[in-house]
Motif scaffolding. Structure first.
Motif, PDB file in Angstrom:
ATOM      1  N   PRO A  90       0.839  -1.197   0.000  1.00 42.57           N
ATOM      2  CA  PRO A  90       0.000   0.000   0.000  1.00 42.57           C
ATOM      3  C   PRO A  90       0.878   1.253   0.000  1.00 42.57           C
ATOM      4  N   LEU A  91       0.451   2.273  -0.723  1.00 41.26           N
ATOM      5  CA  LEU A  91       1.232   3.510  -0.779  1.00 41.26           C
ATOM      6  C   LEU A  91       1.399   4.131   0.601  1.00 41.26           C
ATOM      7  N   GLU A  92       0.414   3.943   1.475  1.00 45.18           N
ATOM      8  CA  GLU A  92       0.484   4.537   2.811  1.00 45.18           C
ATOM      9  C   GLU A  92       1.620   3.951   3.648  1.00 45.18           C
ATOM     10  N   ALA A  93       2.174   2.821   3.211  1.00 43.91           N
ATOM     11  CA  ALA A  93       3.330   2.264   3.908  1.00 43.91           C
ATOM     12  C   ALA A  93       4.606   3.022   3.557  1.00 43.91           C
ATOM     13  N   LEU A  94       4.554   3.848   2.508  1.00 43.03           N
ATOM     14  CA  LEU A  94       5.738   4.562   2.035  1.00 43.03           C
ATOM     15  C   LEU A  94       5.639   6.071   2.180  1.00 43.03           C
ATOM     16  N   TRP A  95       4.439   6.610   2.053  1.00 47.74           N
ATOM     17  CA  TRP A  95       4.232   8.053   2.116  1.00 47.74           C
ATOM     18  C   TRP A  95       3.444   8.427   3.364  1.00 47.74           C
ATOM     19  N   ASP A  96       3.508   9.703   3.699  1.00 47.35           N
ATOM     20  CA  ASP A  96       2.738  10.242   4.817  1.00 47.35           C
ATOM     21  C   ASP A  96       1.252   9.963   4.615  1.00 47.35           C
ATOM     22  N   GLY A  97       0.585   9.572   5.697  1.00 48.90           N
ATOM     23  CA  GLY A  97      -0.816   9.184   5.614  1.00 48.90           C
ATOM     24  C   GLY A  97      -1.715  10.272   5.081  1.00 48.90           C
TER      25      GLY A  97
END
Length: 235
Positions: A90-97
């Motif tokens: 998931p992108l949220e694992a890499l970028w700020d929520g």
């Protein structure tokens, strides 16, 4: 139906999309050195693959995505590419929520989701200013050099000399940039060239030689190793 188009203002990137699937679709995704940012009721990152991945699309699912050229994903996603190799996260694992939630809201409402993805990627690349995690400020120059030489079949030692690096240092930087070393990248790109020729109707023996393989059995072995099935099945 699967569609592709060039991503505006993101050199080498491709926007792709699929309509809602009428039934479950099973497919084999072959390694190509690329990474993807994908929207399907949420944002997902597909890292660079070192081998074929089996994927299943559930009934009713539709996708909008941007496929980044080899070596670009590390600057966009903010982590060394090796950490994403053969991964779907998931992108949220890499970028700020908060950033991910804001992008998800834009995607849900956008009439052209591909254009939104292209804009976000362009902004991330501009913010990276030619650097990538684990590579340094010369990341874009190194990416272009290694990619061009990998496509040309240049030996790793020659590529390292051209980059002004030792072979071990080049390998470390390529892991961060592409997800694997220059030799493995060259092998993946060579396979892609051969499969494009075969798909265009070129006989396998001729496609093997034109792509840089020793002979057709050499191509057949590489297809089995990277794709997991014989060339006849990929056809």
């Amino acid at each position: 139906m699967y569609r592709e188009r060039r991503a505006p203002l993101v050199p080498g990137a491709v926007l792709w999309s699929t309509g809602p699937a009428a039934e479950a679709v099973h497919k084999r995704v072959l390694p190509d050195g690329c990474s993807d940012l994908i929207w399907c009721d949420g944002l997902l990152v597909a890292g660079p693959d070192s081998r074929a991945q089996l994927s299943t699309t559930r009934p009713g699912a539709a996708y909008d995505a941007i496929r980044l050229p080899p070596g670009a994903g590390s600057a966009v996603f903010g982590v060394p590419a090796a950490e994403l190799r053969d991964q779907r996260v998931p992108l949220e694992a890499l970028w700020d929520g908060a950033t991910v939630r804001s992008l998800a809201e834009r995607m849900a409402e956008a009439p052209d989701r591909g254009a939104v993805l292209a804009e976000v990627v362009r902004e991330r690349l501009a913010g990276a200013a030619g650097s990538a995690p684990g590579v340094g400020p010369d990341a874009e120059r190194l990416r272009r050099l290694v990619l061009a030489r990998a496509r040309a079949g240049s030996p790793v030692a020659a590529t390292a000399r051209a980059a002004g690096l030792g072979e071990r240092q080049l390998h470390r930087r390529c892991l961060a940039l592409f997800g694997y070393g220059a030799k493995q990248l060259a092998g993946i790109l060579r396979l892609q060239r051969a499969l494009e020729l075969v798909a265009a109707g070129v006989p396998a023996a001729e496609a093997a030689v034109r792509s840089g393989y020793a002979d057709q059995p050499h191509l057949a072995r590489e297809v089995r190793r990277l794709a997991g099935v014989p060339l006849s099945r990929l056809r």
